[in-house]
Enzyme design. Sequence first.
Site, PDB file in Angstrom:
ATOM      1  N   ASP A   1      -9.894 -21.892   3.097  1.00  0.00           N
ATOM      2  CA  ASP A   1     -10.753 -21.897   1.919  1.00  0.00           C
ATOM      3  C   ASP A   1     -12.203 -21.684   2.317  1.00  0.00           C
ATOM      4  OD1 ASP A   1      -9.029 -24.505  -0.030  1.00  0.00           O
ATOM      5  OD2 ASP A   1      -8.587 -22.382   0.301  1.00  0.00           O
TER       6      ASP A   1
ATOM      7  N   TRP B   1      -4.090 -24.689   5.912  1.00  0.00           N
ATOM      8  CA  TRP B   1      -2.677 -24.729   6.198  1.00  0.00           C
ATOM      9  C   TRP B   1      -2.275 -23.304   6.586  1.00  0.00           C
ATOM     10  CZ3 TRP B   1       1.824 -22.858   3.596  1.00  0.00           C
ATOM     11  CH2 TRP B   1       1.558 -22.074   2.466  1.00  0.00           C
TER      12      TRP B   1
END
Lengths: 403, 180, 187
Positions: free
Chosen positions: B128, B109
């Site tokens: 991530d 995001w």
Amino acid sequence: MKSAAQNFRLSAALRFAAATALGAVALVSASAHAGTVSTEPEESTVNSIPAPKPSWFFVQRGFVLPGTAIYDSATGKYVAQIETATLGDLAIDPNGKYYYSAETHWTRRIHGTRQDYISVYDSTTLKFEGDIDIPGRILVGGREHNFIVSDDGKTGYIYNFSPVSSVNIVDFAKRKFVKSFELPGCADLILNPGVGLAALCSDGSLAAIDLTGGKVDITRTDPFFSATTDPIFDNVQYDKAKGQVVMMSYTGLVYTAKLGAKPTVGAPFSLQEAAGLRKAEAKPLDLNWYPGGGQPTALHRASGHLFVLMHAGEYWTHKDGASEIWDVDLAARKVVKRIAVEGHPTVLNVTQEASPKLIVVAEGEGQGAGSGFAGTAQVIDPATGEIKHSIKDAGSGLVQLAN
Amino acid sequence: MKLFNADGLGEKVLRRFAGGTSRRGMLARIGVALVAAPVFPLLPVSRAEAAKPDRSPESKTVFARNAQTTDDTKCDYWRYCAIDGSLCTCSGGGIHSCPPGAEPSPVSWVGTCINPDDGKAYLIAYRDCCGKSFANKCNCDGSDRETQLYTQQLNNDIIWCFGTKSMEYHCSTAVMVGAA
Amino acid sequence: MRFAGKMRSGVKTAAMLGAVAAASMLILARGGVHAAPAIPDPHSVMADPDQARIDYVENCGGCHGVAGDTVPAHLPELAGRVGWFMCTPEARAYLIRLPNVAHSRIKDNAELADMMNYVVFVLGKGTAPVGTAPFTADEVARERKLALTNKNLTAERLRLANQLVQQCHAPASIRQLYITEKPGTAQ
């Protein structure tokens, strides 16, 4: 053995015998042995537990620890551990017969083929009964609305984000995956009796998902909140008896929606105004009391009281732990009590008993830089604010109840 | 306290505890002293086109007012205004590098954070690093402009490991992907 | 770059702003390679190309990639492909009716049109047919009211992709979410 011999002044030969494998025979014959332990070999047994009680609460052990602990809020005592996975979701059969654990693993621990499934456990023996394979599920954890069970216990709904947004339907009677359907732009599954499901959507609306007759028909209310400037928290409160869902936004606006094929959303009220304070705003540099946490609200359905974790601060602090719990009379739209809490808890629930108990869990302070380990759970009497039980190392995740 | 008393809300009450409900379970503290007239970086003169979004509120959050630009292993580093997880900078990675053996997720995001040195907003992709067990070092949980699950593209609790060989979450990076 | 766009002599970027009906469809060479202009001058299809790019990265770039590519994640790859969707009226409308577009927090329709033009013309890298008119604010205002909130988007995309293959000679790979996705794995 030496002290036993001293105590009983046995002869040297008997003392020696006592120290050997033959000692057992010698000791039996020494009938004046204090603290006698029956040496009949014991059998290993396995305990069982009752079906879930209204006073029980289920707390995940945290982000890094698998397992969900059951505690009895009436006694503060530990009951047992349900097998759940990290990033998993627990759902409890409304009839109290099973615990369902939605999990995701890979065939080689963290690599290999991904597997998503629901493990079924008998609620009294906690014995594993089998897995129901599903195509996938969202990996996020810490929420109650990604895995829910219909009120009759027959159907399970599991939210998936792959990153396509969809829902899996599972038949719990047959223990089989039924089908999945896409749910564009929405999440947070809410039961919608007689219709199917409801969900919150990114355009600020509530969707009704009609699943009757095997179809999938999604309609939305008009937008009533802003998903980007004052979002409604994921942990909405479903009230089956009233056919309603109670929702709260980051600034503490409380909405009640009537569910159905065409849900209707009432005008919200402000928590701060309900407490006689200035309404909070979604703007910066504005000091006020704001709600916060992963599980910031809990509805006691019979009385219509909503409990909310509140902290003093500024906007965009919706994950901060609480310094107070506010007791809100929803019908009167008044904050009737403000209870101070310790430890900055971020999860809250309330038992549905006639005399409800609040459960809060604060995150554990881990060693060094890390945390996510079990913190302290407290059982609080909302009538008096008294801490009834304080349980160290209870967990640090979601707190759930069995209906 | 029954009545809202701005004067009574001093340093003690406004101490901000980041990471209250972090899925990673951390408790990183940012001490905040709110002064009566907070000083915040002035944003540049508004641009000519009316359509440009006004980002001035972004510079006024608790996080933005206290952010630093020198140490990316601390939760108050400016890019971490909405990061949720372990910092890769503390686990053998870097601000935009995964530790050895972990794979950066192409999907993430994107949030915006204000750089206190110039008062400007930058687009930060919270990618991530995946495929290794949870690093559990330097856990942070910023929440500026972070929303809930139904607006997935603005939620930082989701494990953003899509398109990687494994979805096991290891740590988070904060990749600068443009000026906002 | 998947398409080696070459400027056809005589075609000027100003033509892009001409009153070319959105419904016009052009037969393109088989194999999906245009012998046509690749990327039009950004300023001819966007009022503010910088803001359009920023808006794209901020609102879409997380999932779809800063450059329109997050393969092998399970979502549509935009880079060098999305322009095809401008080829039929239905597929063109679909791009605005997608809930993530229709319900974008970009409330200004002109700004959203700019962003989608960035997607189609810049990320699309020449796959928009020659003469494709850019999205307009009015068009966006109209189409975003018809958000596809009650559809299986995967199936809808496939249905439109089939249209693009049949009517516009788009490559068969347009049916897949991304070119290297195994055919037939579309759910």
